[in-house]
Design a protein around this motif. Structure first.
Motif, mmCIF file in Angstrom:
data_model
loop_
_atom_site.group_PDB
_atom_site.id
_atom_site.type_symbol
_atom_site.label_atom_id
_atom_site.label_comp_id
_atom_site.label_asym_id
_atom_site.label_seq_id
_atom_site.Cartn_x
_atom_site.Cartn_y
_atom_site.Cartn_z
ATOM 1 N N GLN A 2 0.838 -1.185 0.000
ATOM 2 C CA GLN A 2 0.000 0.000 0.000
ATOM 3 C C GLN A 2 0.878 1.242 0.000
ATOM 4 O O GLN A 2 1.875 1.306 0.702
ATOM 5 N N ASP A 16 -3.152 4.844 -2.743
ATOM 6 C CA ASP A 16 -3.766 3.536 -2.505
ATOM 7 C C ASP A 16 -5.289 3.631 -2.394
ATOM 8 O O ASP A 16 -6.005 2.809 -2.941
ATOM 9 N N ALA A 17 -5.791 4.651 -1.718
ATOM 10 C CA ALA A 17 -7.236 4.798 -1.516
ATOM 11 C C ALA A 17 -7.934 5.391 -2.736
ATOM 12 O O ALA A 17 -9.143 5.260 -2.871
ATOM 13 N N ARG A 21 -6.377 1.719 -6.156
ATOM 14 C CA ARG A 21 -7.362 0.624 -6.092
ATOM 15 C C ARG A 21 -7.893 0.285 -7.479
ATOM 16 O O ARG A 21 -8.185 -0.876 -7.770
ATOM 17 N N ARG A 24 -5.041 -1.633 -9.330
ATOM 18 C CA ARG A 24 -4.930 -3.017 -8.853
ATOM 19 C C ARG A 24 -6.115 -3.876 -9.274
ATOM 20 O O ARG A 24 -6.097 -5.093 -9.103
ATOM 21 N N ALA A 26 -9.077 -3.581 -7.811
ATOM 22 C CA ALA A 26 -9.922 -3.761 -6.631
ATOM 23 C C ALA A 26 -11.241 -3.011 -6.756
ATOM 24 O O ALA A 26 -12.168 -3.262 -5.988
ATOM 25 N N ALA A 27 -11.316 -2.072 -7.710
ATOM 26 C CA ALA A 27 -12.539 -1.301 -7.936
ATOM 27 C C ALA A 27 -12.565 -0.865 -9.397
ATOM 28 O O ALA A 27 -11.542 -0.916 -10.085
ATOM 29 N N SER A 38 -7.687 8.212 -13.070
ATOM 30 C CA SER A 38 -6.895 6.992 -12.882
ATOM 31 C C SER A 38 -5.922 6.782 -14.039
ATOM 32 O O SER A 38 -4.818 6.282 -13.838
#
Length: 120
Positions: A2, A16-17, A21, A24, A26-27, A38
């Motif tokens: 992270q 990371d938040a 994410r 990765r 993750a979202a 992004s």
């Protein structure tokens, strides 16, 4: 791993938040602007796989190559709509400052936002 450093997109939260994410997997980006942020962050941190994955297959290049002389230094959103974002991205190339101004178009494809094209 992270990363608590600030996100390059300028959101004021940690990488990371924020964009990390999405990088990765993750979202998913919920808006065209979130995807654009992004993608900028991916260029800034060197995650060209994310840039490639989020580019519409009809318009993306066959390959993306990093530019080692280029450092992204800031992002400013000028305006945004449901499927477009106008922005100014600042950079340095070989120690010289510059800006990329673009009006980007996005599309929802299979439930995901993708970058289609941009113009100055």
């Amino acid at each position: 791993m992270q990363l608590q450093r600030p996100c390059p997109c300028g959101s004021g939260t940690s990488y990371d938040a924020c964009c990390g994410r999405l990088h990765r997997g993750a979202a998913r980006a919920e808006t065209a602007e979130e995807l654009m942020r992004s993608r900028y962050s991916a260029y800034a941190v060197g995650d060209l796989d994310h840039v490639f994955r989020t580019w519409h297959p009809r318009t993306r290049p066959d390959d993306l190559a990093p530019d080692p002389a280029l450092t992204w230094t800031g992002l400013r959103i000028v305006a945004a709509g449901e499927d477009w974002v106008e922005f100014v991205a600042s950079y340095e190339r070989d120690g010289q400052p510059g800006e990329l101004r673009e009006h980007s178009l996005f599309e929802r494809r299979g439930g995901r936002w993708v970058y289609v094209s941009g113009r100055p």
